[in-house]
Design a protein around this motif. Sequence first.
Motif, mmCIF file in Angstrom:
data_model
loop_
_atom_site.group_PDB
_atom_site.id
_atom_site.type_symbol
_atom_site.label_atom_id
_atom_site.label_comp_id
_atom_site.label_asym_id
_atom_site.label_seq_id
_atom_site.Cartn_x
_atom_site.Cartn_y
_atom_site.Cartn_z
ATOM 1 N N UNK A 247 0.718 -1.269 -0.129
ATOM 2 C CA UNK A 247 -0.037 0.049 0.207
ATOM 3 C C UNK A 247 1.150 1.201 0.152
ATOM 4 N N UNK A 248 0.215 2.526 -0.229
ATOM 5 C CA UNK A 248 0.849 3.739 -0.215
ATOM 6 C C UNK A 248 -0.094 4.573 0.276
ATOM 7 N N UNK A 249 0.527 5.580 0.857
ATOM 8 C CA UNK A 249 -0.343 6.854 1.405
ATOM 9 C C UNK A 249 -0.495 7.850 0.257
ATOM 10 N N UNK A 250 -1.814 8.232 0.222
ATOM 11 C CA UNK A 250 -2.251 9.288 -1.031
ATOM 12 C C UNK A 250 -1.188 10.357 -1.022
ATOM 13 N N UNK A 251 -0.832 10.821 0.039
ATOM 14 C CA UNK A 251 0.044 12.102 0.038
ATOM 15 C C UNK A 251 1.390 11.674 -0.736
ATOM 16 N N UNK A 252 1.993 10.319 -0.395
ATOM 17 C CA UNK A 252 3.161 10.011 -0.961
ATOM 18 C C UNK A 252 3.054 10.075 -2.660
ATOM 19 N N UNK A 253 1.922 9.493 -2.909
ATOM 20 C CA UNK A 253 1.655 9.686 -4.431
ATOM 21 C C UNK A 253 1.290 10.901 -4.855
ATOM 22 N N UNK A 254 0.953 11.912 -4.172
ATOM 23 C CA UNK A 254 0.755 13.292 -4.804
ATOM 24 C C UNK A 254 1.992 13.994 -4.922
ATOM 25 N N UNK A 255 2.769 13.741 -3.896
ATOM 26 C CA UNK A 255 4.080 14.492 -3.612
ATOM 27 C C UNK A 255 4.960 13.791 -4.668
#
Length: 344
Positions: free
Chosen positions: A239-247
Amino acid sequence: MSGDLILITGVSGYIGFRTLILALEAGFEIRAVIRKAEQAKKLESHKRIAPFVNNLQFCIIPDLSDTYSYDSHLQGVTGLLHIASPLASETGDYERDIVNPAIKITLAVLNAAHRQSSIKRVVITSSAVTLIPISFMFGPAPPTPDLRLYTASDINTKFSTPYASAMEAYFASKTLSRIATKEFMEKEKPSFEYVNLLPALVFGPNELATNLKELMTSSCGMVMGSLIDLKIPEMIGASVHVDDVARAHIDALKPSVPGNRDYILSSDAPEGIIWDDAKEVVRQSFPEAVESGVLKLQGSMPTRPWRLETRDTEEAFGWKHISLVETVKALVGQYLELVATEKK
């Protein structure tokens, strides 16, 4: 970088909206692509967007697969974040409604960027599911776990059609779009570089969600359901945090991040996660909600191990991914806030 003009597709979606927020906060000038004029009012009135409206323009493109419809909006643009993609919605024709549109839209964006000399980099939202065979996701669990370490150089090129579900078609659309991107770059040799981002299962707070019904959609609802009372079928352990994907989308525009590369986005790599570990996170972080029964912890989500190599990502971007623990805490925190709001 800060102050540059960038164009973003998919801003009305989960990942796209979060990326829009972070890009505005980072000081970028944004042209945000929407399909319908009414979407602009909802987005620009959001409390996270309102302070930056002077740095935000909306571009209405009803048909994202029409490459020439982008031309008038790309003047002066230096970076393009392509996040929009057909969703895994049930339909009578998966090829027509999911797979083919995804490929056509990606190629439309790439061709449009090729015609605009100011664009230095195109960042595309792909998926880590492009690394693995469909059977890895949907087939029966193997007698022993598949402990292969998948890297960003892996790509699945074998598909059996017709697709059995909208989700299979969605995964295929991501893989075939990734293949089409590489073929385009090799054939056309444009002046810009591309970056493909390959996130694992994305979840975390959804800033577009104003109530529980809106939050409990897609991956967020699946994770929360398993922490309440739903028994979710076996899920891949990445999984991955949406913030990591955005940044990652924003940081991928930096010249310091090597271009013409693919990057995996996944927390707790390479071994991955165990989904039911989230219950202990909730017990420790939200004991009152557990004791009161708001978080019943009666659900489950078995894990199929999935090992992903993210060292290249961490070296190129200069940061490590947010852990499962912090991602769960952030999502559950928003859930409890909405529960409290709806009780008033």
